[in-house]
Design an enzyme around this catalytic site. Structure first.
Site, mmCIF file in Angstrom:
data_model
loop_
_atom_site.group_PDB
_atom_site.id
_atom_site.type_symbol
_atom_site.label_atom_id
_atom_site.label_comp_id
_atom_site.label_asym_id
_atom_site.label_seq_id
_atom_site.Cartn_x
_atom_site.Cartn_y
_atom_site.Cartn_z
ATOM 1 N N ASP A 34 -8.800 24.567 67.155
ATOM 2 C CA ASP A 34 -8.198 23.238 67.074
ATOM 3 C C ASP A 34 -6.893 23.183 67.852
ATOM 4 O O ASP A 34 -5.994 24.001 67.630
ATOM 5 C CB ASP A 34 -7.944 22.858 65.616
ATOM 6 C CG ASP A 34 -9.232 22.564 64.870
ATOM 7 O OD1 ASP A 34 -9.964 21.664 65.298
ATOM 8 O OD2 ASP A 34 -9.499 23.253 63.867
ATOM 9 N N ASP A 174 -17.429 19.536 61.110
ATOM 10 C CA ASP A 174 -16.211 20.292 60.806
ATOM 11 C C ASP A 174 -15.460 19.585 59.691
ATOM 12 O O ASP A 174 -15.148 18.397 59.807
ATOM 13 C CB ASP A 174 -15.339 20.390 62.059
ATOM 14 C CG ASP A 174 -14.048 21.168 61.832
ATOM 15 O OD1 ASP A 174 -13.947 21.870 60.802
ATOM 16 O OD2 ASP A 174 -13.144 21.067 62.681
#
Length: 221
Positions: A34, A174
Site C-alpha cells: 500500500d 482487500d
C-alpha cells in the site's frame, strides 16, 4: 484460480527481512504494497526506497496499490521498481485511459482500484483494458477495519459483468479478509485475497504456513 497475497504494510516493519523469509516459506504468491499519500487517505505508507529493498530481498512479486491523488505521478515514481501489478483508484484519476497505458508502457500490469462506496459503473468502461480489478472491502487507509458487507452486492454485480467477457480480469479483494469472509467471497468470483492483520499478521497461534494452509483449505470445500 485463487491467489493469496500478503499486505506487507501489516508486517513487522522492524523485521522485514525475517518477515519476507517467513512469507516465502508459506508460499505467499503476491506481496500487496500500500502506497498512501496522506491526501486520498488520511495515512502515509510505503515509500519507494522501502519497496525497492523489499523487491531486492524476495522473489515474491509485488502488487503495488496506489491509494493516492494524482496517480500518474506515483506511477512514474514506483513503476521503475518493476512490480507485477500497479493499481490506482479510478476515483483519483483525471484520465483513466492515460494512467492504464502509462503503467503498460513501463511493462507493468495495470489494475483498477475501487473504494467501497464507489459504483461499479466507474470501472465498467475500462474492464477490457486491465488484467485485474481491486475491490476494497474496507475504506482504504487503515488496517483493522470492519468488513463492509454491502460490497458483496457490488462484487456480485461485477462478477455478472465479467462472466460475459471472453477474457475476464481477475478480482482482487482487500480489507478484513479472513476465514469468516473468504467463504462469502468465493461465490462472487473473487480470485486474489489480500491478507492483513485479521488473518495473518496477528498474535494467533501458528506459523504463517499454518495460517495460510488453513485458509487455502477453504478454497476446496
Amino acid at each position: 484460480m485463487h491467489v493469496i497475497a500478503a499486505s506487507i504494510m501489516c508486517a513487522d516493519q522492524l523485521n522485514l527481512d525475517e518477515e519476507l523469509k517467513r512469507l516465502e516459506e508459506a508460499k505467499v504468491e503476491l506481496l500487496h504494497c500500500d502506497v498512501m499519500d496522506g491526501v486520498f487517505v488520511n495515512n502515509l505508507a510505503m515509500g519507494p526506497y522501502v519497496l525497492e529493498q523489499i523487491k531486492e530481498r524476495t522473489m515474491i512479486p509485488l502488487d503495488i496499490h496506489l491509494a493516492t491523488e494524482q496517480p500518474s505521478k506515483y506511477i512514474d515514481m514506483f513503476a521503475s521498481i518493476k512490480p507485477k501489478y500497479i493499481s490506482f483508484h479510478v476515483e483519483a484519476s483525471d484520465d483513466i485511459v492515460r494512467d492504464i497505458n502509462k503503467i503498460k508502457d513501463y511493462g507493468v500490469q495495470p489494475v483498477l482500484a475501487l473504494s467501497p462506496n464507489s459504483p461499479i459503473e466507474l470501472i465498467k468502461p475500462y474492464l477490457t483494458m486491465v488484467p485485474m480489478v481491486l475491490i476494497m472491502t474496507v475504506n482504504p487507509g487503515f488496517a483493522g477495519q470492519k468488513f463492509n458487507y454491502q460490497v458483496l452486492e457490488k462484487l456480485e454485480e461485477l462478477n455478472n459483468i465479467l462472466q460475459k467477457m471472453e477474457s475476464r480480469p481477475l478480482i482482487e479483494v482487500d480489507g478484513n479478509i479472513n476465514n469468516l469472509t473468504i467463504p462469502l467471497l468465493l461465490d462472487k468470483g473473487v480470485n486474489v485475497f489480500v491478507l492483513g492483520t485479521s488473518a495473518l499478521f496477528n498474535q494467533d497461534e501458528g506459523s504463517y504456513i499454518d495460517k495460510i494452509n488453513r485458509l487455502k483449505h477453504l478454497f476446496i470445500q
